[in-house]
Every structure is written in C-alpha cells, then in structure tokens.
Scaffold this active site. Sequence first.
Site, PDB file in Angstrom:
ATOM      1  CG  HIS A 133      -6.159  -4.296  -2.440  1.00 53.23           C
ATOM      2  ND1 HIS A 133      -5.078  -3.863  -2.064  1.00 53.23           N
ATOM      3  CD2 HIS A 133      -6.653  -3.370  -3.473  1.00 53.23           C
ATOM      4  CE1 HIS A 133      -4.792  -2.744  -2.609  1.00 53.23           C
ATOM      5  NE2 HIS A 133      -5.597  -2.352  -3.616  1.00 53.23           N
ATOM      6  CG  HIS A 162      -1.982  -1.057   1.057  1.00 53.00           C
ATOM      7  ND1 HIS A 162      -2.900  -1.287   1.989  1.00 53.00           N
ATOM      8  CD2 HIS A 162      -2.239  -1.891  -0.038  1.00 53.00           C
ATOM      9  CE1 HIS A 162      -3.615  -2.406   1.729  1.00 53.00           C
ATOM     10  NE2 HIS A 162      -3.180  -2.746   0.482  1.00 53.00           N
ATOM     11  CG  ASP A 164      -4.879  -5.670   2.000  1.00 57.51           C
ATOM     12  OD1 ASP A 164      -5.385  -4.955   0.909  1.00 57.51           O
ATOM     13  OD2 ASP A 164      -3.480  -5.833   1.822  1.00 57.51           O
ATOM     14  CG  HIS A 210      -6.279  -9.838   1.318  1.00 58.70           C
ATOM     15  ND1 HIS A 210      -5.346 -10.196   0.602  1.00 58.70           N
ATOM     16  CD2 HIS A 210      -6.295  -8.308   0.914  1.00 58.70           C
ATOM     17  CE1 HIS A 210      -4.756  -9.574   0.123  1.00 58.70           C
ATOM     18  NE2 HIS A 210      -5.213  -8.178   0.099  1.00 58.70           N
TER      19      HIS A 210
END
Length: 267
Positions: A229, A131, A140, A227
Amino acid sequence: MRVVLFLLFLLLGSLFASDDTVLVKAKKVGEYVIVDGVNKNPFSVTVSYNASYQNLKSDKKMPMLFVLNPLMKREVLRLHIEKKGFVLKANYTWTIGSKDAKHDNNYIYRLPYKLGTKRRVAQGFNGKFTHYGMSQYAVDFEMPVGTEVYAAREGRVVKTKDDSNIGGVTRSFEKYANYIIIEHNDGTLASYVHLKQYGVVVEEGDQVDRGQLIGYSGITGLTKGPHLHFIVYRAVNGTTRDSFPIKFMSARGIVTEPVTGKWYVAK
Ligand SMILES: [Zn+2]
C-alpha cells in the site's frame, strides 16, 4: 494559594496513539500558566489543541492548530491568571507531518518495485475496500511476500515499524501493519505499508535516494492478501490528513491514475 489545574490529555487518531512523543503541557510560572508543546520525534507534527478555562485570560482563540518542528519544545499558549483558583481543561490530538506542506504536483514518482518488473494494481485511487477518506489516493500493488520495495521518491526516513507478523481483514488489524514513512523535501510524506516482519532495511533518519531498496513487502496489518500500500499525504490537523493523486512513471509513459486490475512495468 490553592491551584486547581485539570489537564486532560487525549491522544486520538494517531498512528502512534499510545506513545508520549508529543506532549502539550501546562505549568504555572508566576502570574501565568504557560503551555509548552514538546515534540520528541525526528519529524514535524501537526497538533489540534482545545482548552476551556476559568479565571484565566488569553488572546488566543480555541481550538488552536499548530505545527511542532522535529525535536523541539516551544511555548504555544500563555494564559494570565486573573484570580486564584483557576481551572484549565485541555485536550489535544496530533498527526505526523506538517499542515503547511505543499505537494509538488509536477513530481513523477517511480513505481516502488524493481525496474523492469510488472505489478498489478489491486486497488487504485478511491478504491472501495479501504481507499476513501484519508486514504483516497492510495495505491495497492499486488506482490508476493518478500518482494523488494524501492523508494518512489527521495527523502528522509522518519518512521519505521517491522516487528509485526499479524494481518487480517478487519479494522482491528490496522495497527499491526509494518511500514516505512519517508518525508519528501516539500514536507509531504509517503507511507509504504504491510511490509513483512523484519522487512525494513533503512533506519529512521536515513536519507534515501529515489530507487533505493528500502524493504520487503508482506501481509501485515489490514489486508486481504500480500501487497504494498503506497500513499503520499500531508497532515490537515491533529486527526486528519489529505492524500495526493500522484503520477507514476511506467514503461508505457506517465500514469496519472493507476487503474485497478491493470499491470504496470516499473521504469
Ligand atoms: Zn491500500
């Protein structure tokens, strides 16, 4: 008369680098060379265009930066042919979205998972793993493969991909991410990334409500573990974009900066 026309088209830095859905092409019309921008996508795009030329004349300064609206074709440049045997060398890049979008900073986003459930933030704003730069304000949320993903804000679905089942931890995996891109009414875009294969339940062109089920999370693309994003952004030019530090509503109130390692309950 011999016309020499070199047109070098480069598509760089785009999510869709290999396609030809955005074209900037020149043609000779009488005593002019006319350059048209063509956008075959159902969303706006921002184009950076640069050209060098001989025996042609234009008032426009290079490089040029312009927006092409959805499904449109328009003249972006007209050069007068001063002499026979002209040369035009051009290249361009494009990104999804309009550079003119202004984010509504008062908007409070919904957390993009089921109301009443909690998720841990695996990487917040400015996260060291991925990031930074264009992804500076991404978040996330850890979630098992197959977790329901909901629209954090209403808008129009402009692009989806869900045919991949590949993921990994190096940059080369980036292009294998499944995603949904939603355009908001202020022209900004939200991306929901790493979705599972065939995990998109909306279609390009659909209008979606805040809180509508849009897909299922996964582990595709550049990722260490399963996950979601999530990022809101706009185009800056043909190769870069800017993300926004958005606010979320949680069971404990408004979250202005999701903290890595903390849990947030969707409300
Ligand atoms: Zn991320």
